[in-house]
Design a protein around this motif. Structure first.
Motif, PDB file in Angstrom:
ATOM      1  N   UNK A 166       3.053 -32.886  -7.381  1.00 45.53           N
ATOM      2  CA  UNK A 166       2.977 -31.460  -7.680  1.00 45.53           C
ATOM      3  C   UNK A 166       2.253 -31.209  -8.991  1.00 45.53           C
ATOM      4  N   UNK A 167       2.531 -32.051  -9.997  1.00 46.57           N
ATOM      5  CA  UNK A 167       1.853 -31.931 -11.287  1.00 46.57           C
ATOM      6  C   UNK A 167       0.359 -32.206 -11.145  1.00 46.57           C
ATOM      7  N   UNK A 168       0.016 -33.148 -10.272  1.00 55.95           N
ATOM      8  CA  UNK A 168      -1.397 -33.450 -10.027  1.00 55.95           C
ATOM      9  C   UNK A 168      -2.105 -32.234  -9.422  1.00 55.95           C
ATOM     10  N   UNK A 169      -1.483 -31.632  -8.407  1.00 54.75           N
ATOM     11  CA  UNK A 169      -2.082 -30.454  -7.760  1.00 54.75           C
ATOM     12  C   UNK A 169      -2.253 -29.320  -8.773  1.00 54.75           C
ATOM     13  N   UNK A 170      -1.252 -29.101  -9.618  1.00 57.40           N
ATOM     14  CA  UNK A 170      -1.353 -28.036 -10.622  1.00 57.40           C
ATOM     15  C   UNK A 170      -2.469 -28.332 -11.613  1.00 57.40           C
ATOM     16  N   UNK A 171      -2.623 -29.597 -11.998  1.00 58.45           N
ATOM     17  CA  UNK A 171      -3.694 -29.975 -12.918  1.00 58.45           C
ATOM     18  C   UNK A 171      -5.061 -29.718 -12.292  1.00 58.45           C
ATOM     19  N   UNK A 172      -5.157 -29.946 -10.981  1.00 64.10           N
ATOM     20  CA  UNK A 172      -6.417 -29.666 -10.269  1.00 64.10           C
ATOM     21  C   UNK A 172      -6.707 -28.165 -10.297  1.00 64.10           C
TER      22      UNK A 172
END
Length: 305
Positions: A166-172
């Protein structure tokens, strides 16, 4: 107050996922999208085509390109797969470089890093499989990669467990600029059903066979039609092998291997289509097809000029 000032900006962009074979790129893609659009296997070089998957939220839309694992090619098919992966680096807004933290950085990672040095696209380093190592082991890995390349961000995840994805998607999304919705909100891939069905069948061969057989086959859906009852989809597919001996393995003793491939594939296809499926599979032999450009074009590996 101007209501337009409070309107949330819709973001969109294209992201490519690169990395050595078998680092978990397809697992990550399927987890983010929420369903299987890329086949998964513990065997290297599972992905052969550039898979487009779409993740849409109220915040925006991310279009992912899951590329074949970059490796030293041993055939024309291998050349094609590597070229597909490298060419995407200049076509996108962001690159996710996925590495397996359970393995040391080696020539494969160096090959990719050297190519990343020649593109202006920002790169996130995604450290996958963190569920398999102690957290303290990540620090030297992060330091090692930081010395090799100026990554925009370094994000540890477990694609299989869903840890920190989820943190990866938000960073994207944070990296994305304002843009349009390229695909309808409920669309998760731009590939036709026939392509996905052929990939699901190929996945079962990868799971059930060993050594050279899994990488020596291609799958095509020859015919697909709905029955008169309106509830049954009839699918006729062909698995192409390179040698007669491979055909024998795929059929198995008393046809048991082919039956199991068909049974497992049918279950996944029924989940995909939401209908009852009648699946019939033939095994055909096209000798050395991986080194024949005409056959590679027939199987959809090359774009038409």
């Amino acid at each position: 107050m101007d209501k337009r000032a409070t309107k949330r900006t819709f973001k969109s962009g294209f992201v490519t996922i690169v990395g050595r074979p078998n680092v978990g790129k397809s697992t990550l893609l399927n987890h983010i999208v929420g369903q299987k659009v890329a086949i998964m296997s513990n065997k290297p070089q599972t992905t052969r085509n550039k898979i487009t998957a779409v993740h849409t939220t109220e915040e925006g839309q991310i279009i992912f390109l899951d590329t074949p694992g970059i490796h030293k090619p041993k055939s024309k098919l291998g050349d094609y797969m590597v070229n597909v992966a490298i060419n995407t680096l200049n076509e996108v807004d962001l690159i996710l470089f996925v590495v397996d933290v359970t393995e040391e950085r080696g020539p494969g990672e160096e090959f990719i890093i050297e190519r990343l040095k020649h593109v202006k696209t920002p790169v996130f380093l995604v450290l996958n499989k963190i569920d398999k190592v102690h957290p303290e082991a990540l620090l030297p890995i992060i330091d090692d990669y930081r010395q090799r390349f100026d990554f925009k961000q370094i994000i540890p995840i477990s694609a299989l467990e869903g840890n920190n994805t989820g943190a990866l998607v938000q960073a994207i999304f944070d990296e994305m600029q304002e843009g349009p919705m390229y695909y309808p909100a409920d669309q998760v891939t731009d590939h036709p059903e026939r392509f996905i069905i052929a990939e699901l069948i190929r996945e079962k061969v990868l799971h059930l066979t060993r050594e050279e057989v899994p990488h020596s086959i291609a799958v095509t859906v020859e015919e697909m039609k709905r029955g008169e009852d309106g509830r049954t989809v009839y699918i006729y597919a062909a698995i192409y092998a390179e040698r007669d001996s491979q055909k024998g393995i795929l059929i198995g003793k008393k046809g048991e291997m082919l039956k199991e491939i068909g049974r497992r594939a049918r279950m996944d296809i029924e989940r995909l289509l939401g209908d009852k499926v009648f699946l019939e599979i033939w095994i055909k032999v096209k000798k050395d097809w991986r080194n024949q450009e005409r056959m590679l074009r027939n199987f959809g590996f090359y774009d038409e000029e």
